[in-house]
Design a protein around this motif. Structure first.
Motif, PDB file in Angstrom:
ATOM      1  N   LEU A   1       3.303  88.740 -37.201  1.00 41.79           N
ATOM      2  CA  LEU A   1       3.908  90.018 -37.576  1.00 41.79           C
ATOM      3  C   LEU A   1       3.371  91.130 -36.686  1.00 41.79           C
ATOM      4  N   LYS A   2       4.099  92.237 -36.653  1.00 41.92           N
ATOM      5  CA  LYS A   2       3.708  93.406 -35.871  1.00 41.92           C
ATOM      6  C   LYS A   2       3.480  94.575 -36.816  1.00 41.92           C
ATOM      7  N   LEU A   3       2.388  95.300 -36.621  1.00 43.81           N
ATOM      8  CA  LEU A   3       2.094  96.471 -37.432  1.00 43.81           C
ATOM      9  C   LEU A   3       3.096  97.569 -37.110  1.00 43.81           C
ATOM     10  N   LEU A   4       3.789  98.067 -38.150  1.00 48.57           N
ATOM     11  CA  LEU A   4       4.748  99.154 -37.973  1.00 48.57           C
ATOM     12  C   LEU A   4       4.085 100.504 -38.179  1.00 48.57           C
TER      13      LEU A   4
ATOM     14  N   ILE B   1       6.375  93.340 -44.855  1.00 47.02           N
ATOM     15  CA  ILE B   1       5.244  93.006 -45.699  1.00 47.02           C
ATOM     16  C   ILE B   1       4.427  94.283 -45.834  1.00 47.02           C
ATOM     17  N   GLU B   2       4.102  94.654 -47.056  1.00 42.23           N
ATOM     18  CA  GLU B   2       3.280  95.831 -47.317  1.00 42.23           C
ATOM     19  C   GLU B   2       1.919  95.356 -47.804  1.00 42.23           C
TER      20      GLU B   2
ATOM     21  N   SER C   1      -6.877  92.104 -43.020  1.00 43.38           N
ATOM     22  CA  SER C   1      -5.592  91.517 -43.383  1.00 43.38           C
ATOM     23  C   SER C   1      -4.529  91.809 -42.321  1.00 43.38           C
ATOM     24  N   ILE C   2      -4.556  93.004 -41.751  1.00 45.09           N
ATOM     25  CA  ILE C   2      -3.618  93.312 -40.657  1.00 45.09           C
ATOM     26  C   ILE C   2      -3.837  92.331 -39.509  1.00 45.09           C
ATOM     27  N   GLU C   3      -5.091  92.157 -39.121  1.00 45.84           N
ATOM     28  CA  GLU C   3      -5.409  91.242 -38.027  1.00 45.84           C
ATOM     29  C   GLU C   3      -4.943  89.825 -38.346  1.00 45.84           C
TER      30      GLU C   3
ATOM     31  N   ALA D   1      -0.263  99.401 -45.303  1.00 49.92           N
ATOM     32  CA  ALA D   1       0.114  98.974 -43.956  1.00 49.92           C
ATOM     33  C   ALA D   1       1.419  98.195 -44.070  1.00 49.92           C
ATOM     34  N   PHE D   2       2.359  98.515 -43.198  1.00 54.27           N
ATOM     35  CA  PHE D   2       3.654  97.841 -43.183  1.00 54.27           C
ATOM     36  C   PHE D   2       3.775  97.032 -41.905  1.00 54.27           C
TER      37      PHE D   2
END
Length: 133
Positions: free
Chosen positions: A29-32, A57-58, A19-21, A45-46
């Motif tokens: 979006l960028k992973l924080l 987005i969480e 889902s992050i990918e 994951a935010f």
């Protein structure tokens, strides 16, 4: 009233890394950060748009949470886009499931289309009428 903004939108996912990918590659979006180790029962994951972290987005991954109720599940999340025809073609080229057959138009001339995320969550790309000018 002391409420100031939407903090984040939580989406239950079955495979956090997938889902992050997806949200990085498809939405931009960028992973924080990620909370929880790979073997943890709960991992979060935010993500946010680069340079714009006012709404996040969480992504929520719960190991063994298949029996949890689905009430309150997010129906869809909408992203403002410009050049909606170009975005529709890009998404169609990715062959994602649930893609609307065409871009739809509201009575006020705003346009939108839906497609599915990796866990079947509905994603809407929305071009407000003032952006399409």
């Amino acid at each position: 009233m002391s409420i100031r903004k939407i903090e984040h939108i939580g989406i239950r996912v079955s495979a956090l890394e997938d889902s992050i990918e997806f949200y990085e590659r498809v939405i931009g979006l960028k992973l924080l950060n990620i909370i929880g180790e790979v073997d943890s029962d709960l991992r979060l994951a935010f993500l946010a748009f680069p340079g714009q972290d006012n709404v996040e987005i969480e992504l929520i991954s719960i190991r063994g949470g298949d029996d949890l109720p689905n009430e309150g599940r997010v129906h869809h999340i909408a992203f403002t886009v410009s050049q909606i025809e170009q975005e529709y073609s890009r998404i169609a080229g990715l062959e994602l499931s649930g893609l609307d057959r065409e871009i739809r138009t509201l009575a006020n001339e705003s346009r939108f289309f839906f497609f599915n995320g990796p866990d079947g969550e509905k994603i809407e790309f929305f071009e407000p009428v003032h952006l399409s000018d």
